[in-house]
Design a protein around this motif. Structure first.
Motif, short mmCIF file in Angstrom:
data_model
loop_
_atom_site.label_atom_id
_atom_site.label_comp_id
_atom_site.label_asym_id
_atom_site.label_seq_id
_atom_site.Cartn_x
_atom_site.Cartn_y
_atom_site.Cartn_z
N VAL A 1 0.87 -1.17 0.00
CA VAL A 1 0.00 0.00 0.00
C VAL A 1 0.91 1.22 0.00
O VAL A 1 1.71 1.39 0.93
CB VAL A 1 -0.94 0.03 1.23
N GLN A 2 0.80 2.05 -1.04
CA GLN A 2 1.68 3.21 -1.19
C GLN A 2 3.16 2.79 -1.08
O GLN A 2 3.97 3.46 -0.45
CB GLN A 2 1.37 4.26 -0.12
N TYR B 1 -0.44 6.92 5.37
CA TYR B 1 0.15 5.78 4.66
C TYR B 1 1.61 5.57 5.07
O TYR B 1 2.43 5.10 4.29
CB TYR B 1 0.07 6.01 3.15
N GLN C 1 -6.71 -7.02 2.32
CA GLN C 1 -6.28 -5.93 1.46
C GLN C 1 -7.32 -4.81 1.42
O GLN C 1 -6.98 -3.62 1.50
CB GLN C 1 -6.02 -6.45 0.05
N THR C 2 -8.60 -5.18 1.31
CA THR C 2 -9.67 -4.18 1.27
C THR C 2 -9.70 -3.36 2.54
O THR C 2 -9.84 -2.13 2.52
CB THR C 2 -11.03 -4.86 1.05
N SER D 1 -16.38 1.22 2.88
CA SER D 1 -15.54 0.50 1.92
C SER D 1 -16.33 -0.40 0.99
O SER D 1 -15.77 -0.97 0.06
CB SER D 1 -14.52 -0.34 2.68
N ARG E 1 -6.53 3.14 5.88
CA ARG E 1 -5.50 4.14 5.61
C ARG E 1 -6.07 5.31 4.81
O ARG E 1 -5.65 6.46 5.00
CB ARG E 1 -4.31 3.50 4.90
N ASP E 2 -7.04 5.02 3.95
CA ASP E 2 -7.70 6.10 3.23
C ASP E 2 -8.48 6.99 4.19
O ASP E 2 -8.50 8.21 4.04
CB ASP E 2 -8.66 5.53 2.18
N GLN F 1 -6.64 -0.88 2.94
CA GLN F 1 -6.79 0.29 2.08
C GLN F 1 -7.84 1.24 2.64
O GLN F 1 -7.64 2.47 2.67
CB GLN F 1 -7.17 -0.14 0.67
#
Length: 490
Positions: free
Chosen positions: A204-205, A244, A231-232, A337, A238-239, A235
């Motif tokens: 991620v990033q 990040y 993974q979902t 999400s 962190r969004d 993300q």
């Protein structure tokens, strides 16, 4: 999320400037019988003929953790060594010297895996799993009292088979690790594992996230399914925070008890936040529940911020925030999400937060009594989760209404993160109430004192809510109804 128990007695340590410690960890067969042999080398500031080492004996709901430590004269040149559990220490006598080498072994002090044992060392032939506070004895004079001393640690993993994975909170598959980490919130808030783990990673990033899993999971719990959901959730979290910066992050997942039949009807899991990640432990049977797994992902990862970067100053007294607001955002971020649809979010918030809270016989316990009673029962333990989540929901609505749908609790949470990280502050009630004043002119001090600290029920029926929300009373329990999905908050 669980925390290290900080010891209440005074520790007369003298902090050394270098704090260099070397741990040689040896593999011996059979591992379940021989245990993990730990050889510790360090230097006193002047010659000594005895050494006291600190090691946690009571933490994360576990008692008598020193039962998992074996001290042998044979491992220490025939010199005397013993445990003082009441003082949380190991005592060694040795030839007078500045440089000292001491050895102890870590074993599993119960026979089989258990439904209710989560945080004791597990050492079987095929794998091991040990929390940092049960693994690494630290010389008293290195620990620096209640400060959070920076330690300079080298770990050598010696004699482990090539297919025996070594993975922990600070690195993966490294035979030698050089770490500069703090004692309390890093070394003693970590997990070290090895053996038949399967290790996956994604980025991620451009920063890696690792997933270490072991066991043959039932009911469709494939590695690919679990990894996709992980993974979902990473993300999404962190969004939300717009953060990040985690250069290394890892999730551990291991079964507590595996039953291939229906002898245990149900699914039980627990999660614990760690330095640079968290761990999930769950029963493994034909009733494995993917929804419980997803909940755990979002809840425990939220603790990287609420409880991690935003650290409580007063532990259980602040659990209404670190657990309660975490729980609220567990549901909110899953909805945001796309992990659940609004109808399911509404149903789960009513059935998993509101109803259990109002049926809990301890729901009105004061926050000050709760502090000393948190670990005594599951019902008491859940009070700050649900009370805090309901307070977060109320506050979210009030900020949205006050700002005419331009701000929400999300903005306040990011403000608190910035306040704690930039100014290096720990979270307190006062810090929180001051931050709220930016969004609500009159603040919430009285409301907070009454409903969060004193534990008096919020009058949900007669409070103000954003458009589309209302509460109806059913069997004396206020349940949330929604005429439509709000566009802004969700």
């Amino acid at each position: 999320m669980k925390y290290i128990l900080f010891i209440s007695f005074y520790l007369p340590f003298i902090l050394l400037a270098n704090n260099k410690l070397q741990y040689n960890i040896y593999y011996n067969t059979p591992l379940a019988k021989e245990g993990l042999k730990v050889e510790l080398t360090f230097t006193h500031d002047k010659p000594q003929d005895s050494t006291e080492l600190y090691l946690v004996n009571r933490s994360w709901g576990e008692q008598n953790l020193l039962n998992s430590i074996v001290l042998n004269k044979e491992d220490n040149g025939g010199f005397h060594c013993y445990k003082k559990a009441d003082k949380f220490k190991l005592v060694f006598y040795h030839p007078k010297s500045k440089k000292v080498k001491l050895t102890y072994r870590i074993v599993q002090d119960y026979n089989d895996n258990s439904y209710d044992i989560f945080n004791r060392p597990r050492i079987r032939n095929e794998y091991f799993q040990v929390l940092g506070h049960s693994f690494f004895a630290v010389p008293f004079h290195f620990a620096g009292g209640y400060d959070n001393p920076l330690l300079n640690i080298t770990i050598h993993w010696i004699g482990f088979p090539k297919d025996f994975k070594i993975h922990n909170s600070f690195g993966t598959e490294q035979s030698t690790q050089h770490l500069k980490i703090h004692l309390w919130d890093e070394l003693y808030h970590s997990l070290f594992a090895g053996g038949d783990y399967r290790i996956y990673h994604f980025k991620v990033q451009n920063y890696p996230v690792y997933f270490a899993i072991r066991g043959k999971w039932l009911n469709g719990f494939t590695d690919s399914l679990l990894l996709h959901n992980l993974q979902t959730s990473v993300q999404a979290q962190r969004d939300f925070w717009k953060d990040y910066k985690a250069r290394y992050y890892t999730i551990f997942m291991a079964p507590t008890v595996t039953n291939t039949d229906s002898s245990f009807r149900g699914h039980s899991n627990t999660g614990s936040g760690l330095a640079n990640g968290y761990m999930i432990q769950a029963t493994n049977n034909p009733f494995n529940d993917i929804n419980s797994y997803k909940y755990m992902l979002y809840h425990e990862m939220m603790h990287s911020w609420t409880g991690g970067k935003i650290q409580n100053k007063y532990e259980e007294l602040n659990y209404w925030f670190s657990e309660g607001f975490t729980d609220y955002y567990t549901y909110k971020n899953r909805l945001r999400s796309g992990d659940v649809i609004f109808k399911d979010w509404l149903e789960s918030f009513n059935q998993e937060v509101i109803k259990p809270h109002f049926k809990n016989p301890y729901k009105n316990i004061s926050n000050y009594v709760l502090k000393d009673s948190f670990w005594l029962s599951r019902n008491i333990e859940k009070v700050p989760y649900r009370r805090g989540a309901l307070f977060a929901f109320w506050l979210d609505n009030q900020i949205i209404l006050k700002s005419n749908y331009t701000k929400s609790l999300d903005d306040l949470m990011r403000d608190i993160l910035k306040e704690c990280t930039v100014k290096k502050l720990k979270f307190t009630d006062d810090l929180f109430l001051t931050a709220v004043e930016k969004y609500l002119e009159k603040g919430v001090a009285y409301f907070f004192q009454k409903h969060v600290l004193a534990g008096i029920d919020i009058d949900f029926k007669n409070e103000q809510w954003i458009e589309g929300f209302e509460f109806n009373i059913q069997d004396s329990i206020p349940l949330l109804k929604a005429s439509k999905q709000p566009n802004y908050i969700f």
